[in-house]
Structure formats: C-alpha cells, structure tokens
Design a protein around this motif. Structure first.
Motif, PDB file in Angstrom:
ATOM      1  N   ASP A  22     -35.492  26.310  17.219  1.00 28.17           N
ATOM      2  CA  ASP A  22     -34.659  25.155  17.542  1.00 28.17           C
ATOM      3  C   ASP A  22     -35.432  24.046  18.235  1.00 28.17           C
ATOM      4  OD1 ASP A  22     -32.393  26.227  16.428  1.00 28.17           O
ATOM      5  OD2 ASP A  22     -31.670  27.077  18.305  1.00 28.17           O
ATOM      6  N   SER A  23     -36.606  24.339  18.730  1.00 31.69           N
ATOM      7  CA  SER A  23     -37.368  23.336  19.461  1.00 31.69           C
ATOM      8  C   SER A  23     -38.267  22.496  18.544  1.00 31.69           C
ATOM      9  CB  SER A  23     -38.225  24.009  20.537  1.00 31.69           C
ATOM     10  OG  SER A  23     -39.179  24.862  19.930  1.00 31.69           O
ATOM     11  N   TYR A  24     -38.267  22.795  17.255  1.00 29.51           N
ATOM     12  CA  TYR A  24     -39.134  22.070  16.328  1.00 29.51           C
ATOM     13  C   TYR A  24     -38.715  20.606  16.230  1.00 29.51           C
ATOM     14  CZ  TYR A  24     -41.427  20.471  12.126  1.00 29.51           C
ATOM     15  OH  TYR A  24     -42.179  19.753  11.231  1.00 29.51           O
ATOM     16  N   ILE A  25     -39.683  19.725  16.284  1.00 25.36           N
ATOM     17  CA  ILE A  25     -39.456  18.299  16.102  1.00 25.36           C
ATOM     18  C   ILE A  25     -40.394  17.833  14.989  1.00 25.36           C
ATOM     19  CG2 ILE A  25     -39.629  16.015  17.137  1.00 25.36           C
ATOM     20  CD1 ILE A  25     -39.036  17.328  19.832  1.00 25.36           C
ATOM     21  N   ALA A  26     -39.804  17.263  13.948  1.00 27.19           N
ATOM     22  CA  ALA A  26     -40.591  16.785  12.814  1.00 27.19           C
ATOM     23  C   ALA A  26     -41.497  15.637  13.252  1.00 27.19           C
ATOM     24  CB  ALA A  26     -39.664  16.328  11.694  1.00 27.19           C
ATOM     25  N   PRO A  27     -42.703  15.538  12.668  1.00 29.45           N
ATOM     26  CA  PRO A  27     -43.620  14.453  13.032  1.00 29.45           C
ATOM     27  C   PRO A  27     -43.306  13.130  12.324  1.00 29.45           C
ATOM     28  CG  PRO A  27     -44.666  15.902  11.460  1.00 29.45           C
ATOM     29  CD  PRO A  27     -43.321  16.512  11.783  1.00 29.45           C
ATOM     30  N   PHE A  28     -42.166  13.065  11.629  1.00 28.73           N
ATOM     31  CA  PHE A  28     -41.778  11.855  10.905  1.00 28.73           C
ATOM     32  C   PHE A  28     -40.263  11.830  10.797  1.00 28.73           C
ATOM     33  CE2 PHE A  28     -43.191  15.278   8.159  1.00 28.73           C
ATOM     34  CZ  PHE A  28     -41.992  15.632   7.555  1.00 28.73           C
ATOM     35  N   LEU A  29     -39.733  10.659  10.529  1.00 29.29           N
ATOM     36  CA  LEU A  29     -38.304  10.497  10.291  1.00 29.29           C
ATOM     37  C   LEU A  29     -38.084  10.290   8.797  1.00 29.29           C
ATOM     38  CD1 LEU A  29     -37.470   7.991  13.172  1.00 29.29           C
ATOM     39  CD2 LEU A  29     -36.906  10.430  13.094  1.00 29.29           C
ATOM     40  N   VAL A  30     -36.895  10.637   8.325  1.00 31.26           N
ATOM     41  CA  VAL A  30     -36.587  10.458   6.909  1.00 31.26           C
ATOM     42  C   VAL A  30     -36.777   8.996   6.506  1.00 31.26           C
ATOM     43  CG1 VAL A  30     -34.759  10.598   5.165  1.00 31.26           C
ATOM     44  CG2 VAL A  30     -35.027  12.436   6.830  1.00 31.26           C
ATOM     45  N   ARG A  31     -36.353   8.075   7.353  1.00 32.74           N
ATOM     46  CA  ARG A  31     -36.489   6.654   7.005  1.00 32.74           C
ATOM     47  C   ARG A  31     -37.958   6.239   6.886  1.00 32.74           C
ATOM     48  NH1 ARG A  31     -34.510   5.427  12.658  1.00 32.74           N
ATOM     49  NH2 ARG A  31     -36.425   5.025  13.776  1.00 32.74           N
ATOM     50  N   ASP A  32     -38.834   6.875   7.668  1.00 31.33           N
ATOM     51  CA  ASP A  32     -40.262   6.564   7.574  1.00 31.33           C
ATOM     52  C   ASP A  32     -40.830   7.050   6.239  1.00 31.33           C
ATOM     53  OD1 ASP A  32     -40.122   5.515  10.152  1.00 31.33           O
ATOM     54  OD2 ASP A  32     -40.737   7.422  11.064  1.00 31.33           O
ATOM     55  N   VAL A  33     -40.436   8.246   5.842  1.00 27.39           N
ATOM     56  CA  VAL A  33     -40.907   8.790   4.566  1.00 27.39           C
ATOM     57  C   VAL A  33     -40.359   7.944   3.424  1.00 27.39           C
ATOM     58  CG1 VAL A  33     -40.880  10.801   3.036  1.00 27.39           C
ATOM     59  CG2 VAL A  33     -41.117  11.125   5.506  1.00 27.39           C
ATOM     60  N   ARG A  34     -39.088   7.587   3.507  1.00 30.80           N
ATOM     61  CA  ARG A  34     -38.463   6.771   2.463  1.00 30.80           C
ATOM     62  C   ARG A  34     -39.201   5.436   2.317  1.00 30.80           C
ATOM     63  NH1 ARG A  34     -32.061   5.320   1.913  1.00 30.80           N
ATOM     64  NH2 ARG A  34     -32.223   4.475  -0.177  1.00 30.80           N
ATOM     65  N   GLY A  35     -39.518   4.807   3.426  1.00 27.22           N
ATOM     66  CA  GLY A  35     -40.257   3.550   3.372  1.00 27.22           C
ATOM     67  C   GLY A  35     -41.659   3.727   2.816  1.00 27.22           C
ATOM     68  N   ALA A  36     -42.303   4.821   3.195  1.00 21.52           N
ATOM     69  CA  ALA A  36     -43.679   5.055   2.759  1.00 21.52           C
ATOM     70  C   ALA A  36     -43.785   5.279   1.256  1.00 21.52           C
ATOM     71  CB  ALA A  36     -44.264   6.249   3.508  1.00 21.52           C
ATOM     72  N   ILE A  37     -42.765   5.905   0.665  1.00 25.89           N
ATOM     73  CA  ILE A  37     -42.850   6.183  -0.770  1.00 25.89           C
ATOM     74  C   ILE A  37     -41.971   5.245  -1.599  1.00 25.89           C
ATOM     75  CG2 ILE A  37     -43.464   8.598  -0.398  1.00 25.89           C
ATOM     76  CD1 ILE A  37     -40.540   9.224  -1.431  1.00 25.89           C
ATOM     77  N   SER A  38     -41.530   4.152  -1.019  1.00 21.33           N
ATOM     78  CA  SER A  38     -40.642   3.234  -1.734  1.00 21.33           C
ATOM     79  C   SER A  38     -41.265   2.697  -3.023  1.00 21.33           C
ATOM     80  CB  SER A  38     -40.211   2.084  -0.825  1.00 21.33           C
ATOM     81  OG  SER A  38     -41.323   1.317  -0.446  1.00 21.33           O
ATOM     82  N   GLU A  39     -42.568   2.572  -3.051  1.00 21.39           N
ATOM     83  CA  GLU A  39     -43.257   2.075  -4.243  1.00 21.39           C
ATOM     84  C   GLU A  39     -43.481   3.159  -5.296  1.00 21.39           C
ATOM     85  OE1 GLU A  39     -44.123  -1.155  -4.737  1.00 21.39           O
ATOM     86  OE2 GLU A  39     -43.137  -1.628  -2.853  1.00 21.39           O
ATOM     87  N   CYS A  40     -43.047   4.387  -5.017  1.00 19.17           N
ATOM     88  CA  CYS A  40     -43.286   5.502  -5.931  1.00 19.17           C
ATOM     89  C   CYS A  40     -42.177   5.703  -6.959  1.00 19.17           C
ATOM     90  CB  CYS A  40     -43.445   6.805  -5.146  1.00 19.17           C
ATOM     91  SG  CYS A  40     -44.842   6.816  -4.011  1.00 19.17           S
TER      92      CYS A  40
END
Length: 110
Positions: A22-40
């Motif tokens: 339960d203590s896991y924190i992702a190193p990225f947010l979904v919106r960051d990933v979405r923005g990063a691959i928007s050109e894909c």
C-alpha cells in the motif's frame, strides 16, 4: 499523493484482496504518460508505419523514470489504459515501441 494505476484498478485487472504494498507510489502520473506519448497515436492505430521521433522521445522520457519491476508494470498498465481511451489500436504496436529500444524492458509485460 500519486496512486498507482495497478493499485487503483485492482478489481478491473482481476486482482483480488488488499494491495500487498500500500505504500507504493508510482514515479509518474497518468497525465504525464499521456502527454509524453501523445504523438504516438498515429503509430498505435497503424496510420504511420514508424513512430515519430517525438513519440520515441516522449516514451523514452517516461521509461527513464522506471527504476523497479513494479514501476515497469505500472507503466505498462498505464500505457494500455491510455491507448484504449482513444479507440481501437494495435496492441502489438505498443510492444514494437519497446523493440525500438525506447521502452526496452516493457514488451515482456505487455
């Protein structure tokens, strides 16, 4: 606080019971990933035979944030979630992006 995609969607992906970490924190947010691959998108839906350089650069910037296997799994789950939002796509294309040395550790999870 960032909630991991896998943790937030445990029932949707068929996992049962409490999250073992339960203590896991992702190193990225979904919106960051979405923005990063928007050109894909054209590559994922087979409009373009090869990913654009901006797609590869964005994917690489997100992939560099993954440090653990759990991070990689979270990123794969996040990518699958994002590309499905935009309609039909070729799931093999997601793995091909990894084959292009951008997300080199991800195809085994996809």
């Amino acid at each position: 606080m960032q909630v991991s995609v896998v943790s937030a969607n445990r029932n949707l992906i068929g996992l049962r019971g409490p999250d073992p970490d339960d203590s896991y924190i992702a190193p990225f947010l979904v919106r960051d990933v979405r923005g990063a691959i928007s050109e894909c998108r054209p590559f994922f839906i087979r409009m373009d035979p090869d990913p654009m350089p901006s797609c590869c650069a964005g994917a690489k910037s997100i992939a560099e944030l993954t440090k653990t296997k759990r991070d990689e799994k979270e990123l794969c789950m996040c990518l699958r979630y994002i590309v499905q939002l935009h309609g039909p796509y070729d799931p093999k294309r997601l793995a091909l992006l990894g084959g292009n040395a951008t997300l080199n550790s991800l195809p085994s999870f996809i």
